[in-house]
Design a protein around this motif. Sequence first.
Motif, PDB file in Angstrom:
ATOM      1  N   VAL A  82       4.290   8.707   0.287  1.00 41.88           N
ATOM      2  CA  VAL A  82       5.429   8.413  -0.577  1.00 41.88           C
ATOM      3  C   VAL A  82       5.257   7.037  -1.224  1.00 41.88           C
ATOM      4  N   GLN A  83       4.788   6.065  -0.452  1.00 43.19           N
ATOM      5  CA  GLN A  83       4.589   4.728  -1.004  1.00 43.19           C
ATOM      6  C   GLN A  83       3.537   4.739  -2.110  1.00 43.19           C
ATOM      7  N   MET A  84       2.465   5.484  -1.920  1.00 45.78           N
ATOM      8  CA  MET A  84       1.433   5.565  -2.956  1.00 45.78           C
ATOM      9  C   MET A  84       1.966   6.221  -4.220  1.00 45.78           C
ATOM     10  N   ALA A  85       2.830   7.216  -4.060  1.00 46.34           N
ATOM     11  CA  ALA A  85       3.427   7.869  -5.225  1.00 46.34           C
ATOM     12  C   ALA A  85       4.304   6.900  -5.997  1.00 46.34           C
ATOM     13  N   ARG A  86       5.090   6.120  -5.283  1.00 44.06           N
ATOM     14  CA  ARG A  86       5.939   5.122  -5.947  1.00 44.06           C
ATOM     15  C   ARG A  86       5.089   4.157  -6.763  1.00 44.06           C
ATOM     16  N   GLU A  87       3.998   3.684  -6.172  1.00 44.25           N
ATOM     17  CA  GLU A  87       3.166   2.677  -6.821  1.00 44.25           C
ATOM     18  C   GLU A  87       2.387   3.263  -8.000  1.00 44.25           C
ATOM     19  N   ALA A 113       5.492  19.177   0.613  1.00 44.98           N
ATOM     20  CA  ALA A 113       6.245  18.735   1.788  1.00 44.98           C
ATOM     21  C   ALA A 113       7.192  19.828   2.231  1.00 44.98           C
ATOM     22  N   MET A 114       7.618  19.733   3.479  1.00 41.56           N
ATOM     23  CA  MET A 114       8.531  20.716   4.052  1.00 41.56           C
ATOM     24  C   MET A 114       9.993  20.345   3.842  1.00 41.56           C
ATOM     25  N   HIS A 115      10.231  19.078   3.540  1.00 36.25           N
ATOM     26  CA  HIS A 115      11.582  18.546   3.373  1.00 36.25           C
ATOM     27  C   HIS A 115      11.527  17.491   2.268  1.00 36.25           C
ATOM     28  N   ARG A 116      12.668  16.958   1.892  1.00 37.27           N
ATOM     29  CA  ARG A 116      12.674  15.797   1.004  1.00 37.27           C
ATOM     30  C   ARG A 116      12.166  14.607   1.791  1.00 37.27           C
ATOM     31  N   VAL A 117      11.062  14.059   1.342  1.00 34.21           N
ATOM     32  CA  VAL A 117      10.429  12.952   2.057  1.00 34.21           C
ATOM     33  C   VAL A 117      10.668  11.624   1.350  1.00 34.21           C
ATOM     34  N   ASP A 118      11.290  11.665   0.167  1.00 33.41           N
ATOM     35  CA  ASP A 118      11.534  10.448  -0.592  1.00 33.41           C
ATOM     36  C   ASP A 118      12.871   9.839  -0.181  1.00 33.41           C
ATOM     37  N   ALA A 136       2.101  15.290   1.412  1.00 42.21           N
ATOM     38  CA  ALA A 136       2.890  14.451   2.314  1.00 42.21           C
ATOM     39  C   ALA A 136       3.137  15.134   3.652  1.00 42.21           C
ATOM     40  N   GLU A 137       3.285  16.443   3.628  1.00 42.67           N
ATOM     41  CA  GLU A 137       3.449  17.253   4.837  1.00 42.67           C
ATOM     42  C   GLU A 137       2.724  18.572   4.619  1.00 42.67           C
ATOM     43  N   MET A 138       2.456  19.298   5.707  1.00 42.34           N
ATOM     44  CA  MET A 138       1.839  20.622   5.606  1.00 42.34           C
ATOM     45  C   MET A 138       2.611  21.604   6.486  1.00 42.34           C
TER      46      MET A 138
END
Length: 269
Positions: free
Chosen positions: A170-175, A186-191, A152-154
């Motif tokens: 994030v959307q693909m992970a949800r699905e 990811a570097m931060h919480r992206v959800d 999601a991030e680098m």
Amino acid sequence: MAPHPVTTKTYASRAASHPNSTARRLLETMERKKTNLCVSVDVTKSAEILDIVRQVAPYVCMVKTHIDIVEDFTIDLAHELRRLADELDFVIFEDRKFADIGNTVELQYSSGVHKIASWSHLTNAHVVPGPGIITGLGAAGKPLGNALILLAEMSSAGNLASGEYTEKAVQMAREAGLDWVVGFIAMHRVDKADDPDFLVITPGVGLDVRGDGRGQQYRTPHEVVHDSGCDVIIVGRGIYKNKDAVAAEAKRYQEAGWKAYEERLQRTA
């Protein structure tokens, strides 16, 4: 939806309800060993890899490999890594960063020289090809109880994994469902606040330097775990650059990461 709040749930409580067996194993290991440290073993000789792994094993929850850089690779190395993971209590993360169509990545993951799916508990993928990459990897990995995380991030300067790209990941992970896609690099919480309990695994962690001159950027364990709410810190060269202090450096990062986690738990929800 508001950004995901930094969770005050323990690793153990999160493990108890996670639907993926690899994610459960990782979270349980973190709690049991009091560590959120993953060591990235980016060296090119099998003997050196195994030596580093044995030295850091008491202090890690996970070991990360780049198996395609190993100059003397045989499948015996993979089998020995898997044996050590069971004996010394850690999870193996092959940082393959798959980035092709579904049929191709299924074969790359399951077949060829490296046979990654057979020994690595966790791997990762870019989302540039679309959701077919998740399906293709899942065809090989889900029956084995493995897990997938998405990029999601680098941590490198100037990378393009931001904005809409991150949102799409994030959307693909949800699905895809938490039983297969368990989180993100990811570097931060992206959800978001109402998302499943995704794991956030974070590279670019250093206690002594802020960069490596090649685009890598470093943040401290406190910045990553406490401030940004991430779950696992990835450290590589900072631990084994001094061959006489590998275990001591691993212990130093383990203690720093765990302290940041304990301080995060003390926050009020």
